[in-house]
Design a protein around this motif. Structure first.
Motif, PDB file in Angstrom:
ATOM      1  N   LEU A  61       1.022  -1.159  -0.105  1.00  0.00           N
ATOM      2  CA  LEU A  61       0.087   0.125   0.044  1.00  0.00           C
ATOM      3  C   LEU A  61       0.926   1.128  -0.151  1.00  0.00           C
ATOM      4  N   PRO A  62       0.606   2.311  -0.604  1.00  0.00           N
ATOM      5  CA  PRO A  62       1.299   3.481  -0.621  1.00  0.00           C
ATOM      6  C   PRO A  62       1.241   4.012   0.769  1.00  0.00           C
ATOM      7  N   GLU A  63       2.290   4.770   1.197  1.00  0.00           N
ATOM      8  CA  GLU A  63       2.613   5.421   2.516  1.00  0.00           C
ATOM      9  C   GLU A  63       1.555   6.056   3.086  1.00  0.00           C
ATOM     10  N   ASP A  64       0.683   6.857   2.148  1.00  0.00           N
ATOM     11  CA  ASP A  64      -0.254   7.832   2.636  1.00  0.00           C
ATOM     12  C   ASP A  64      -1.550   6.993   2.446  1.00  0.00           C
ATOM     13  N   PHE A  65      -1.914   5.838   2.380  1.00  0.00           N
ATOM     14  CA  PHE A  65      -2.945   5.234   1.978  1.00  0.00           C
ATOM     15  C   PHE A  65      -4.055   5.287   3.371  1.00  0.00           C
ATOM     16  N   TYR A  66      -3.364   5.426   4.446  1.00  0.00           N
ATOM     17  CA  TYR A  66      -4.272   5.515   5.626  1.00  0.00           C
ATOM     18  C   TYR A  66      -4.124   7.094   6.349  1.00  0.00           C
ATOM     19  N   ASN A  67      -3.796   7.795   5.830  1.00  0.00           N
ATOM     20  CA  ASN A  67      -3.238   9.108   6.309  1.00  0.00           C
ATOM     21  C   ASN A  67      -4.486   9.804   7.026  1.00  0.00           C
ATOM     22  N   TYR A  68      -5.719   9.555   6.363  1.00  0.00           N
ATOM     23  CA  TYR A  68      -6.839  10.053   7.349  1.00  0.00           C
ATOM     24  C   TYR A  68      -7.280   9.879   8.494  1.00  0.00           C
ATOM     25  N   ARG A  69      -6.493   8.634   9.125  1.00  0.00           N
ATOM     26  CA  ARG A  69      -6.794   8.281  10.425  1.00  0.00           C
ATOM     27  C   ARG A  69      -6.372   9.286  11.268  1.00  0.00           C
ATOM     28  N   LYS A  70      -5.282  10.000  11.285  1.00  0.00           N
ATOM     29  CA  LYS A  70      -4.933  11.136  12.134  1.00  0.00           C
ATOM     30  C   LYS A  70      -6.299  12.253  12.208  1.00  0.00           C
ATOM     31  N   ASP A  71      -7.098  12.293  11.426  1.00  0.00           N
ATOM     32  CA  ASP A  71      -8.125  13.422  11.549  1.00  0.00           C
ATOM     33  C   ASP A  71      -9.526  12.904  11.907  1.00  0.00           C
ATOM     34  N   VAL A  72      -9.726  11.394  12.220  1.00  0.00           N
ATOM     35  CA  VAL A  72     -10.843  10.687  12.305  1.00  0.00           C
ATOM     36  C   VAL A  72     -11.282  10.805  13.793  1.00  0.00           C
ATOM     37  N   ASN A  73     -12.437  11.173  14.045  1.00  0.00           N
ATOM     38  CA  ASN A  73     -12.942  11.466  15.536  1.00  0.00           C
ATOM     39  C   ASN A  73     -13.516   9.803  15.794  1.00  0.00           C
ATOM     40  N   TYR A  74     -12.850   9.098  16.560  1.00  0.00           N
ATOM     41  CA  TYR A  74     -12.948   7.683  16.811  1.00  0.00           C
ATOM     42  C   TYR A  74     -13.991   7.912  18.166  1.00  0.00           C
ATOM     43  N   ASN A  75     -14.475   9.259  18.500  1.00  0.00           N
ATOM     44  CA  ASN A  75     -15.271   9.116  19.815  1.00  0.00           C
ATOM     45  C   ASN A  75     -16.368   9.881  19.509  1.00  0.00           C
ATOM     46  N   ASP A  76     -17.237  10.132  18.416  1.00  0.00           N
ATOM     47  CA  ASP A  76     -18.209  10.824  17.892  1.00  0.00           C
ATOM     48  C   ASP A  76     -19.221  10.227  18.485  1.00  0.00           C
ATOM     49  N   SER A  77     -19.934  10.949  19.418  1.00  0.00           N
ATOM     50  CA  SER A  77     -21.099  10.335  20.291  1.00  0.00           C
ATOM     51  C   SER A  77     -22.415  10.640  19.458  1.00  0.00           C
ATOM     52  N   SER A  78     -22.209  11.647  18.615  1.00  0.00           N
ATOM     53  CA  SER A  78     -23.650  12.015  17.635  1.00  0.00           C
ATOM     54  C   SER A  78     -23.703  10.998  16.634  1.00  0.00           C
ATOM     55  N   LEU A  79     -22.692  10.063  16.271  1.00  0.00           N
ATOM     56  CA  LEU A  79     -22.869   9.269  15.148  1.00  0.00           C
ATOM     57  C   LEU A  79     -22.738   7.687  15.567  1.00  0.00           C
ATOM     58  N   LYS A  80     -22.520   7.454  17.065  1.00  0.00           N
ATOM     59  CA  LYS A  80     -21.959   6.251  17.421  1.00  0.00           C
ATOM     60  C   LYS A  80     -23.255   4.998  17.159  1.00  0.00           C
ATOM     61  N   ASN A  81     -24.411   5.506  16.726  1.00  0.00           N
ATOM     62  CA  ASN A  81     -25.319   4.365  16.295  1.00  0.00           C
ATOM     63  C   ASN A  81     -25.656   4.618  14.712  1.00  0.00           C
ATOM     64  N   TYR A  82     -24.954   5.231  14.116  1.00  0.00           N
ATOM     65  CA  TYR A  82     -25.111   5.450  12.631  1.00  0.00           C
ATOM     66  C   TYR A  82     -24.314   4.310  12.011  1.00  0.00           C
ATOM     67  N   PHE A  83     -25.065   3.686  11.155  1.00  0.00           N
ATOM     68  CA  PHE A  83     -24.649   2.358  10.497  1.00  0.00           C
ATOM     69  C   PHE A  83     -23.190   2.661   9.712  1.00  0.00           C
ATOM     70  N   ASN A  84     -22.963   3.645   8.861  1.00  0.00           N
ATOM     71  CA  ASN A  84     -21.773   3.728   8.418  1.00  0.00           C
ATOM     72  C   ASN A  84     -20.572   4.180   9.214  1.00  0.00           C
ATOM     73  N   TYR A  85     -20.643   4.954  10.251  1.00  0.00           N
ATOM     74  CA  TYR A  85     -19.614   5.170  11.355  1.00  0.00           C
ATOM     75  C   TYR A  85     -19.480   3.715  12.204  1.00  0.00           C
ATOM     76  N   HIS A  86     -20.448   2.994  12.446  1.00  0.00           N
ATOM     77  CA  HIS A  86     -20.380   1.843  13.142  1.00  0.00           C
ATOM     78  C   HIS A  86     -19.348   0.953  12.386  1.00  0.00           C
ATOM     79  N   ASN A  87     -19.626   0.806  11.145  1.00  0.00           N
ATOM     80  CA  ASN A  87     -19.082  -0.192  10.188  1.00  0.00           C
ATOM     81  C   ASN A  87     -17.528   0.228   9.981  1.00  0.00           C
ATOM     82  N   PHE A  88     -17.359   1.569   9.951  1.00  0.00           N
ATOM     83  CA  PHE A  88     -15.977   2.143   9.833  1.00  0.00           C
ATOM     84  C   PHE A  88     -15.245   1.592  11.110  1.00  0.00           C
ATOM     85  N   LEU A  89     -15.799   2.044  12.216  1.00  0.00           N
ATOM     86  CA  LEU A  89     -15.127   1.704  13.325  1.00  0.00           C
ATOM     87  C   LEU A  89     -14.483   0.198  13.586  1.00  0.00           C
ATOM     88  N   ARG A  90     -15.256  -0.727  13.356  1.00  0.00           N
ATOM     89  CA  ARG A  90     -15.072  -2.068  13.342  1.00  0.00           C
ATOM     90  C   ARG A  90     -14.130  -2.350  12.296  1.00  0.00           C
TER      91      ARG A  90
END
Length: 477
Positions: A212-241
Protein backbone atom coordinates in the motif's frame (compact mmCIF):
# COMPACT_ATOMS: atom_id res chain seq x y z
CA UNK A 1 -58.64 9.82 -0.08
CA UNK A 2 -54.90 9.72 0.59
CA UNK A 3 -54.51 13.39 -0.39
CA UNK A 4 -57.36 14.29 1.95
CA UNK A 5 -55.72 12.31 4.75
CA UNK A 6 -52.34 14.03 4.27
CA UNK A 7 -53.96 17.47 4.29
CA UNK A 8 -55.94 16.62 7.40
CA UNK A 9 -52.88 15.32 9.18
CA UNK A 10 -50.85 18.43 8.38
CA UNK A 11 -53.69 20.58 9.73
CA UNK A 12 -53.78 18.50 12.91
CA UNK A 13 -50.04 18.94 13.34
CA UNK A 14 -50.24 22.67 12.81
CA UNK A 15 -53.07 22.93 15.31
CA UNK A 16 -51.08 20.77 17.69
CA UNK A 17 -48.11 23.08 17.39
CA UNK A 18 -50.28 26.11 18.06
CA UNK A 19 -52.20 24.47 20.88
CA UNK A 20 -49.06 23.29 22.68
CA UNK A 21 -47.05 26.45 22.13
CA UNK A 22 -47.83 27.80 25.58
CA UNK A 23 -47.39 24.44 27.28
CA UNK A 24 -44.28 23.10 25.54
CA UNK A 25 -41.27 25.29 26.16
CA UNK A 26 -38.91 22.74 24.65
CA UNK A 27 -38.34 21.86 21.03
CA UNK A 28 -40.60 19.27 19.44
CA UNK A 29 -41.29 17.43 16.19
CA UNK A 30 -44.06 15.29 14.73
CA UNK A 31 -43.56 11.91 13.12
CA UNK A 32 -46.51 10.19 11.48
CA UNK A 33 -47.34 7.99 8.58
CA UNK A 34 -49.00 5.00 6.98
CA UNK A 35 -47.82 1.39 7.06
CA UNK A 36 -48.94 -0.85 4.20
CA UNK A 37 -49.27 -4.58 5.00
CA UNK A 38 -48.33 -4.31 8.69
CA UNK A 39 -47.75 -7.48 10.70
CA UNK A 40 -48.39 -5.83 14.08
CA UNK A 41 -50.62 -2.87 14.97
CA UNK A 42 -47.77 -0.77 16.35
CA UNK A 43 -44.31 0.62 15.64
CA UNK A 44 -41.52 1.37 18.13
CA UNK A 45 -39.70 4.72 18.20
CA UNK A 46 -36.20 4.70 19.69
CA UNK A 47 -32.99 6.70 19.91
CA UNK A 48 -29.51 5.48 20.83
CA UNK A 49 -30.91 1.96 21.29
CA UNK A 50 -33.33 3.22 23.96
CA UNK A 51 -37.04 2.82 23.25
CA UNK A 52 -38.93 6.10 23.47
CA UNK A 53 -42.47 4.86 22.89
CA UNK A 54 -44.63 2.22 21.26
CA UNK A 55 -47.11 3.85 18.88
CA UNK A 56 -50.39 2.14 18.02
CA UNK A 57 -51.61 2.16 14.43
CA UNK A 58 -55.19 3.24 13.91
CA UNK A 59 -57.83 1.33 11.93
CA UNK A 60 -56.29 2.58 8.68
CA UNK A 61 -52.76 1.52 9.70
CA UNK A 62 -51.72 5.12 10.31
CA UNK A 63 -50.11 6.84 13.26
CA UNK A 64 -48.96 10.21 14.51
CA UNK A 65 -46.59 10.92 17.37
CA UNK A 66 -45.28 14.10 18.93
CA UNK A 67 -41.74 14.07 20.30
CA UNK A 68 -41.56 16.72 23.00
CA UNK A 69 -38.37 18.25 24.40
CA UNK A 70 -36.68 17.05 21.25
CA UNK A 71 -32.95 16.53 21.16
CA UNK A 72 -32.25 16.71 17.44
CA UNK A 73 -30.63 13.66 15.91
CA UNK A 74 -31.18 10.27 14.32
CA UNK A 75 -34.19 8.31 15.57
CA UNK A 76 -35.16 4.75 14.69
CA UNK A 77 -38.55 3.31 13.96
CA UNK A 78 -38.88 -0.45 14.27
CA UNK A 79 -41.64 -2.78 13.10
CA UNK A 80 -42.08 -6.30 11.87
CA UNK A 81 -42.47 -7.18 8.22
CA UNK A 82 -43.22 -10.56 6.61
CA UNK A 83 -39.44 -10.97 6.47
CA UNK A 84 -38.62 -10.25 10.11
CA UNK A 85 -37.93 -7.26 12.33
CA UNK A 86 -37.03 -4.19 10.25
CA UNK A 87 -35.80 -0.75 11.19
CA UNK A 88 -34.79 2.47 9.52
CA UNK A 89 -33.56 5.84 10.77
CA UNK A 90 -35.06 9.29 10.43
CA UNK A 91 -33.37 12.62 11.14
CA UNK A 92 -35.60 14.78 13.34
CA UNK A 93 -34.94 18.43 14.13
CA UNK A 94 -37.07 21.05 15.93
CA UNK A 95 -40.39 21.90 14.22
CA UNK A 96 -40.14 18.99 11.77
CA UNK A 97 -43.48 17.41 10.84
CA UNK A 98 -42.60 14.33 8.85
CA UNK A 99 -44.92 11.79 7.27
CA UNK A 100 -43.58 8.43 6.18
CA UNK A 101 -45.19 5.82 4.01
CA UNK A 102 -43.86 2.30 3.52
CA UNK A 103 -44.93 -1.14 2.44
CA UNK A 104 -43.55 -3.91 4.67
CA UNK A 105 -43.25 -6.16 1.61
CA UNK A 106 -40.58 -3.79 0.20
CA UNK A 107 -39.45 -2.06 3.34
CA UNK A 108 -36.48 0.18 2.45
CA UNK A 109 -37.30 0.43 -1.25
CA UNK A 110 -40.86 1.67 -0.61
CA UNK A 111 -40.03 4.17 2.14
CA UNK A 112 -40.81 7.78 1.25
CA UNK A 113 -41.17 10.92 3.37
CA UNK A 114 -43.38 13.99 2.98
CA UNK A 115 -43.86 17.11 5.06
CA UNK A 116 -41.47 19.54 6.69
CA UNK A 117 -38.10 17.78 7.06
CA UNK A 118 -38.86 15.22 4.36
CA UNK A 119 -36.33 16.26 1.72
CA UNK A 120 -33.28 15.65 3.92
CA UNK A 121 -34.61 12.21 4.90
CA UNK A 122 -35.43 11.24 1.32
CA UNK A 123 -31.86 12.18 0.44
CA UNK A 124 -30.49 9.94 3.23
CA UNK A 125 -32.64 6.93 2.37
CA UNK A 126 -31.73 7.26 -1.31
CA UNK A 127 -28.02 7.21 -0.42
CA UNK A 128 -28.59 4.18 1.81
CA UNK A 129 -30.22 2.25 -1.04
CA UNK A 130 -27.48 3.23 -3.47
CA UNK A 131 -24.81 1.95 -1.08
CA UNK A 132 -26.46 -1.49 -0.92
CA UNK A 133 -25.91 -1.73 -4.69
CA UNK A 134 -22.48 -0.10 -4.58
CA UNK A 135 -21.21 -2.58 -1.97
CA UNK A 136 -21.03 -5.41 -4.54
CA UNK A 137 -18.91 -3.25 -6.84
CA UNK A 138 -16.54 -2.39 -4.01
CA UNK A 139 -15.75 -6.05 -3.33
CA UNK A 140 -14.85 -6.48 -7.01
CA UNK A 141 -12.72 -3.33 -6.95
CA UNK A 142 -10.81 -4.76 -3.97
CA UNK A 143 -9.12 -7.22 -6.33
CA UNK A 144 -7.44 -4.33 -8.18
CA UNK A 145 -3.96 -3.08 -7.30
CA UNK A 146 -3.90 -0.29 -4.67
CA UNK A 147 -3.51 2.58 -7.15
CA UNK A 148 -6.42 1.50 -9.36
CA UNK A 149 -8.56 0.73 -6.34
CA UNK A 150 -7.86 4.22 -5.00
CA UNK A 151 -9.01 5.76 -8.29
CA UNK A 152 -12.28 3.83 -8.26
CA UNK A 153 -13.29 4.73 -4.71
CA UNK A 154 -12.10 8.34 -5.15
CA UNK A 155 -14.42 8.60 -8.14
CA UNK A 156 -17.36 7.23 -6.14
CA UNK A 157 -16.68 9.68 -3.32
CA UNK A 158 -16.36 12.69 -5.66
CA UNK A 159 -19.69 11.87 -7.32
CA UNK A 160 -21.40 11.72 -3.93
CA UNK A 161 -19.89 15.03 -2.82
CA UNK A 162 -21.05 16.74 -6.01
CA UNK A 163 -24.56 15.42 -5.50
CA UNK A 164 -24.58 16.63 -1.89
CA UNK A 165 -23.40 20.12 -2.87
CA UNK A 166 -26.13 20.27 -5.50
CA UNK A 167 -28.70 19.29 -2.87
CA UNK A 168 -27.42 21.93 -0.42
CA UNK A 169 -27.54 24.64 -3.11
CA UNK A 170 -31.15 23.76 -3.87
CA UNK A 171 -32.48 23.38 -0.32
CA UNK A 172 -31.73 25.06 2.98
CA UNK A 173 -29.93 22.54 5.19
CA UNK A 174 -28.98 22.50 8.86
CA UNK A 175 -25.53 22.04 10.36
CA UNK A 176 -26.64 18.68 11.75
CA UNK A 177 -27.81 17.41 8.36
CA UNK A 178 -24.59 18.63 6.75
CA UNK A 179 -22.54 16.79 9.36
CA UNK A 180 -24.48 13.52 8.94
CA UNK A 181 -24.51 13.69 5.12
CA UNK A 182 -20.77 14.40 4.95
CA UNK A 183 -20.06 11.73 7.57
CA UNK A 184 -22.05 9.26 5.48
CA UNK A 185 -19.78 9.92 2.51
CA UNK A 186 -16.51 10.14 4.42
CA UNK A 187 -16.97 7.06 6.61
CA UNK A 188 -18.17 4.97 3.68
CA UNK A 189 -14.98 5.99 1.88
CA UNK A 190 -12.83 5.20 4.92
CA UNK A 191 -14.59 1.84 5.36
CA UNK A 192 -13.81 0.98 1.74
CA UNK A 193 -10.13 1.65 2.39
CA UNK A 194 -10.02 -0.28 5.65
CA UNK A 195 -11.46 -3.48 4.18
CA UNK A 196 -9.03 -3.58 1.25
CA UNK A 197 -6.33 -5.83 2.84
CA UNK A 198 -8.97 -8.31 4.05
CA UNK A 199 -11.00 -8.56 0.83
CA UNK A 200 -8.06 -8.45 -1.57
CA UNK A 201 -7.22 -11.96 -2.71
CA UNK A 202 -4.23 -13.71 -1.17
CA UNK A 203 -3.53 -15.12 2.28
CA UNK A 204 -0.35 -13.12 2.87
CA UNK A 205 -1.89 -10.00 4.39
CA UNK A 206 1.52 -8.69 5.43
CA UNK A 207 2.58 -8.49 1.80
CA UNK A 208 -0.67 -6.72 0.87
CA UNK A 209 -0.16 -4.12 3.61
CA UNK A 210 3.43 -3.52 2.52
CA UNK A 211 2.27 -2.87 -1.05
CA UNK A 212 0.00 0.00 0.00
CA UNK A 213 1.13 3.60 -0.59
CA UNK A 214 2.56 5.27 2.54
CA UNK A 215 -0.28 7.78 2.65
CA UNK A 216 -3.06 5.22 2.12
CA UNK A 217 -4.33 5.58 5.70
CA UNK A 218 -3.28 9.18 6.39
CA UNK A 219 -6.92 10.14 7.07
CA UNK A 220 -6.82 8.23 10.37
CA UNK A 221 -5.05 11.09 12.13
CA UNK A 222 -8.08 13.34 11.47
CA UNK A 223 -10.81 10.80 12.33
CA UNK A 224 -12.91 11.27 15.44
CA UNK A 225 -13.09 7.79 16.94
CA UNK A 226 -15.32 9.07 19.75
CA UNK A 227 -18.13 10.85 17.94
CA UNK A 228 -21.12 10.30 20.22
CA UNK A 229 -23.53 11.89 17.72
CA UNK A 230 -22.70 9.16 15.17
CA UNK A 231 -22.18 6.21 17.49
CA UNK A 232 -25.35 4.42 16.34
CA UNK A 233 -25.07 5.43 12.69
CA UNK A 234 -24.59 2.44 10.40
CA UNK A 235 -21.66 3.75 8.30
CA UNK A 236 -19.72 5.09 11.28
CA UNK A 237 -20.29 1.86 13.18
CA UNK A 238 -19.04 -0.22 10.23
CA UNK A 239 -16.00 1.99 9.83
CA UNK A 240 -14.99 1.64 13.47
CA UNK A 241 -15.05 -2.15 13.33
CA UNK A 242 -13.19 -2.38 10.04
CA UNK A 243 -10.63 0.19 11.16
CA UNK A 244 -9.75 -1.65 14.36
CA UNK A 245 -9.58 -4.93 12.45
CA UNK A 246 -7.05 -3.35 10.14
CA UNK A 247 -5.00 -1.38 12.67
CA UNK A 248 -4.72 -4.50 14.83
CA UNK A 249 -3.44 -6.42 11.82
CA UNK A 250 -0.59 -3.93 11.38
CA UNK A 251 0.16 -4.09 15.11
CA UNK A 252 0.04 -7.89 15.06
CA UNK A 253 2.64 -8.16 12.30
CA UNK A 254 5.14 -6.23 14.42
CA UNK A 255 5.59 -9.22 16.73
CA UNK A 256 4.37 -12.30 14.86
CA UNK A 257 6.64 -14.84 13.17
CA UNK A 258 4.30 -15.67 10.29
CA UNK A 259 2.99 -13.76 7.30
CA UNK A 260 -0.21 -15.79 7.16
CA UNK A 261 -2.98 -14.21 9.16
CA UNK A 262 -5.52 -16.08 11.30
CA UNK A 263 -8.35 -13.97 12.71
CA UNK A 264 -8.77 -16.42 15.62
CA UNK A 265 -5.18 -15.89 16.80
CA UNK A 266 -5.38 -14.82 20.46
CA UNK A 267 -2.47 -12.43 20.03
CA UNK A 268 -4.25 -10.60 17.20
CA UNK A 269 -7.45 -10.39 19.24
CA UNK A 270 -5.62 -9.01 22.28
CA UNK A 271 -3.91 -6.44 20.04
CA UNK A 272 -7.32 -5.34 18.76
CA UNK A 273 -8.83 -5.03 22.25
CA UNK A 274 -5.78 -3.07 23.44
CA UNK A 275 -6.08 -0.66 20.52
CA UNK A 276 -9.75 -0.08 21.25
CA UNK A 277 -8.94 0.60 24.89
CA UNK A 278 -6.19 3.08 24.01
CA UNK A 279 -8.02 4.96 21.22
CA UNK A 280 -11.65 5.02 22.38
CA UNK A 281 -12.60 7.23 25.32
CA UNK A 282 -16.38 7.32 24.78
CA UNK A 283 -17.67 4.69 27.20
CA UNK A 284 -20.62 3.54 25.03
CA UNK A 285 -18.53 3.15 21.88
CA UNK A 286 -15.73 1.42 23.79
CA UNK A 287 -18.09 -1.01 25.52
CA UNK A 288 -19.87 -1.97 22.31
CA UNK A 289 -16.58 -2.73 20.53
CA UNK A 290 -14.96 -4.57 23.44
CA UNK A 291 -18.11 -6.64 24.03
CA UNK A 292 -18.56 -7.49 20.34
CA UNK A 293 -15.00 -8.70 19.82
CA UNK A 294 -14.87 -10.58 23.12
CA UNK A 295 -18.03 -12.58 22.50
CA UNK A 296 -17.05 -13.21 18.86
CA UNK A 297 -13.72 -14.66 19.95
CA UNK A 298 -15.28 -16.86 22.63
CA UNK A 299 -17.73 -18.29 20.13
CA UNK A 300 -15.01 -19.29 17.65
CA UNK A 301 -12.17 -20.32 19.93
CA UNK A 302 -11.77 -23.79 21.45
CA UNK A 303 -8.75 -23.16 23.68
CA UNK A 304 -9.88 -22.50 27.28
CA UNK A 305 -6.62 -20.79 28.28
CA UNK A 306 -7.01 -18.31 25.44
CA UNK A 307 -10.63 -17.73 26.43
CA UNK A 308 -9.49 -16.75 29.92
CA UNK A 309 -6.93 -14.30 28.48
CA UNK A 310 -9.60 -12.51 26.45
CA UNK A 311 -12.14 -12.53 29.30
CA UNK A 312 -9.55 -11.15 31.76
CA UNK A 313 -8.71 -8.31 29.39
CA UNK A 314 -12.37 -7.47 28.80
CA UNK A 315 -13.41 -7.54 32.46
CA UNK A 316 -10.42 -5.35 33.43
CA UNK A 317 -11.17 -2.73 30.77
CA UNK A 318 -14.98 -2.72 30.69
CA UNK A 319 -16.93 -0.46 33.05
CA UNK A 320 -20.24 -2.14 32.23
CA UNK A 321 -21.16 -4.56 35.00
CA UNK A 322 -24.10 -6.01 33.06
CA UNK A 323 -21.83 -6.62 30.09
CA UNK A 324 -19.22 -8.32 32.26
CA UNK A 325 -21.82 -10.57 33.87
CA UNK A 326 -23.17 -11.49 30.45
CA UNK A 327 -19.70 -12.43 29.17
CA UNK A 328 -19.05 -14.59 32.24
CA UNK A 329 -22.42 -16.34 31.77
CA UNK A 330 -21.71 -16.86 28.08
CA UNK A 331 -18.27 -18.33 28.77
CA UNK A 332 -19.71 -20.61 31.45
CA UNK A 333 -22.41 -21.82 29.06
CA UNK A 334 -19.80 -22.55 26.39
CA UNK A 335 -17.80 -24.52 28.95
CA UNK A 336 -20.91 -26.62 29.69
CA UNK A 337 -21.35 -27.35 25.99
CA UNK A 338 -18.03 -29.06 25.38
CA UNK A 339 -17.69 -31.99 23.01
CA UNK A 340 -18.84 -35.22 24.66
CA UNK A 341 -21.18 -33.61 27.18
CA UNK A 342 -24.90 -34.35 27.14
CA UNK A 343 -27.03 -31.76 25.40
CA UNK A 344 -28.80 -29.64 28.07
CA UNK A 345 -32.42 -30.31 28.96
CA UNK A 346 -34.35 -27.57 27.20
CA UNK A 347 -38.14 -27.26 27.15
CA UNK A 348 -39.75 -26.74 23.74
CA UNK A 349 -43.17 -26.04 22.25
CA UNK A 350 -44.03 -27.83 19.00
CA UNK A 351 -46.28 -26.49 16.25
CA UNK A 352 -49.29 -28.27 17.81
CA UNK A 353 -48.73 -26.18 20.96
CA UNK A 354 -47.64 -29.25 22.93
CA UNK A 355 -44.77 -29.07 25.39
CA UNK A 356 -41.80 -31.37 24.85
CA UNK A 357 -38.05 -31.31 25.46
CA UNK A 358 -34.88 -31.79 23.46
CA UNK A 359 -34.04 -35.11 25.13
CA UNK A 360 -37.50 -36.45 24.16
CA UNK A 361 -36.96 -35.84 20.44
CA UNK A 362 -33.29 -36.80 19.99
CA UNK A 363 -33.08 -40.53 19.25
CA UNK A 364 -30.86 -40.43 16.16
CA UNK A 365 -27.97 -38.33 14.78
CA UNK A 366 -29.31 -34.77 15.04
CA UNK A 367 -28.51 -31.22 13.98
CA UNK A 368 -30.10 -28.43 16.04
CA UNK A 369 -30.43 -25.07 14.29
CA UNK A 370 -31.96 -21.73 15.26
CA UNK A 371 -33.74 -18.86 13.59
CA UNK A 372 -35.28 -15.51 14.43
CA UNK A 373 -37.73 -13.21 12.72
CA UNK A 374 -35.20 -10.44 13.34
CA UNK A 375 -32.83 -11.97 10.77
CA UNK A 376 -34.92 -12.71 7.70
CA UNK A 377 -32.09 -13.49 5.30
CA UNK A 378 -30.64 -16.08 7.67
CA UNK A 379 -34.12 -17.49 8.34
CA UNK A 380 -34.86 -17.95 4.65
CA UNK A 381 -31.43 -19.26 3.65
CA UNK A 382 -31.14 -21.67 6.58
CA UNK A 383 -34.60 -23.16 5.98
CA UNK A 384 -33.75 -23.77 2.32
CA UNK A 385 -30.37 -25.24 3.25
CA UNK A 386 -31.90 -27.58 5.85
CA UNK A 387 -34.50 -28.77 3.33
CA UNK A 388 -31.66 -29.61 0.93
CA UNK A 389 -29.63 -31.39 3.64
CA UNK A 390 -32.71 -33.33 4.76
CA UNK A 391 -33.00 -34.87 1.32
CA UNK A 392 -29.29 -35.73 1.08
CA UNK A 393 -28.97 -37.10 4.63
CA UNK A 394 -32.23 -38.81 5.65
CA UNK A 395 -30.38 -40.52 8.53
CA UNK A 396 -29.98 -37.15 10.26
CA UNK A 397 -32.81 -35.36 12.06
CA UNK A 398 -32.83 -31.57 11.72
CA UNK A 399 -34.44 -29.82 14.70
CA UNK A 400 -35.22 -26.17 13.96
CA UNK A 401 -35.92 -23.83 16.89
CA UNK A 402 -37.28 -20.29 16.78
CA UNK A 403 -35.61 -18.24 19.53
CA UNK A 404 -37.99 -15.25 19.56
CA UNK A 405 -40.14 -14.32 22.51
CA UNK A 406 -43.26 -14.27 20.32
CA UNK A 407 -46.33 -16.49 20.52
CA UNK A 408 -46.71 -19.74 18.59
CA UNK A 409 -49.15 -18.20 16.11
CA UNK A 410 -46.54 -15.65 15.02
CA UNK A 411 -43.97 -18.40 14.45
CA UNK A 412 -46.34 -20.57 12.42
CA UNK A 413 -47.45 -17.61 10.30
CA UNK A 414 -43.83 -16.76 9.49
CA UNK A 415 -43.18 -20.35 8.36
CA UNK A 416 -46.38 -20.66 6.33
CA UNK A 417 -45.96 -17.23 4.77
CA UNK A 418 -42.64 -18.40 3.37
CA UNK A 419 -43.97 -21.87 2.49
CA UNK A 420 -41.68 -23.73 4.87
CA UNK A 421 -42.58 -27.09 6.41
CA UNK A 422 -43.78 -27.22 10.02
CA UNK A 423 -42.09 -30.59 10.54
CA UNK A 424 -39.48 -30.59 13.34
CA UNK A 425 -40.11 -26.89 13.98
CA UNK A 426 -40.16 -25.72 17.60
CA UNK A 427 -39.85 -22.66 19.79
CA UNK A 428 -38.39 -22.30 23.26
CA UNK A 429 -40.76 -22.46 26.19
CA UNK A 430 -38.40 -20.12 28.08
CA UNK A 431 -36.55 -18.14 25.37
CA UNK A 432 -34.28 -16.01 27.56
CA UNK A 433 -33.05 -18.84 29.79
CA UNK A 434 -32.67 -21.25 26.88
CA UNK A 435 -30.67 -18.76 24.82
CA UNK A 436 -28.34 -18.24 27.79
CA UNK A 437 -27.97 -21.99 28.43
CA UNK A 438 -27.15 -22.71 24.78
CA UNK A 439 -24.99 -19.59 24.23
CA UNK A 440 -26.75 -18.83 20.95
CA UNK A 441 -24.46 -16.40 19.20
CA UNK A 442 -24.20 -15.88 16.29
CA UNK A 443 -27.47 -16.91 14.63
CA UNK A 444 -25.59 -19.24 12.26
CA UNK A 445 -24.63 -21.44 15.21
CA UNK A 446 -25.78 -25.07 15.10
CA UNK A 447 -25.24 -28.13 17.31
CA UNK A 448 -24.33 -31.57 16.01
CA UNK A 449 -25.53 -34.23 18.47
CA UNK A 450 -25.19 -38.01 18.29
CA UNK A 451 -27.97 -40.55 18.88
CA UNK A 452 -27.00 -40.70 22.57
CA UNK A 453 -27.60 -36.95 22.93
CA UNK A 454 -23.87 -36.26 23.28
CA UNK A 455 -22.53 -33.06 21.73
CA UNK A 456 -20.26 -33.69 18.75
CA UNK A 457 -19.85 -30.02 17.80
CA UNK A 458 -21.36 -27.07 19.66
CA UNK A 459 -20.08 -24.46 17.17
CA UNK A 460 -21.14 -25.89 13.84
CA UNK A 461 -22.43 -23.88 10.90
CA UNK A 462 -24.62 -25.48 8.23
CA UNK A 463 -23.12 -23.11 5.63
CA UNK A 464 -19.48 -24.12 6.29
CA UNK A 465 -17.63 -25.92 3.50
CA UNK A 466 -16.85 -28.92 5.69
CA UNK A 467 -20.28 -29.22 7.29
CA UNK A 468 -21.33 -32.20 5.17
CA UNK A 469 -18.07 -33.96 6.06
CA UNK A 470 -19.08 -33.52 9.70
CA UNK A 471 -22.49 -35.05 8.94
CA UNK A 472 -20.88 -38.09 7.32
CA UNK A 473 -18.67 -38.48 10.39
CA UNK A 474 -21.76 -38.24 12.59
CA UNK A 475 -23.59 -40.94 10.60
CA UNK A 476 -20.62 -43.29 10.74
CA UNK A 477 -20.02 -42.96 14.49
Amino acid sequence: MRIYYCILLIVIMLLGCKKDATKDNGDFAFLGGEIINPIDDFIIISKSKQNIDTIKLDGNNRFIFKLSNLEAGLFSFNLRSPFGLEYQVVLLEPKDSIMLRLNTLEFDESLVYTGKGAKKNNYLIEEFLKYEIEEKRIFKFCQLNPADYQKEIDSLKDNKLRKLEKFKSKYETSDLFNKIAHANIEYTYYFNKEIYPFVHYGGNKSKILQALPEDFYNYRKDVNYNDSSLKNYFNYHNFLRSSFNNMALTQHYKHTNTDHFKSIDVCYNLDRLALIDSVITNSEIKEELLHHYTISFLNRNRNLDNNYKIIDFYTNKSSNNDGKEMIVRYAKALNNLKIGTKFPEVKLIDTNNSETSVDAIINSPTVICFWSQKYYDHFKESQHKIRELNIKYPEVKFVIINIDDYDLDSTIKALKRNRFSLKNQYLFKNPKQSKDDLAIYPMTKAFIVDKNQKIVNSKANIFEKNFEEQLLGLINR
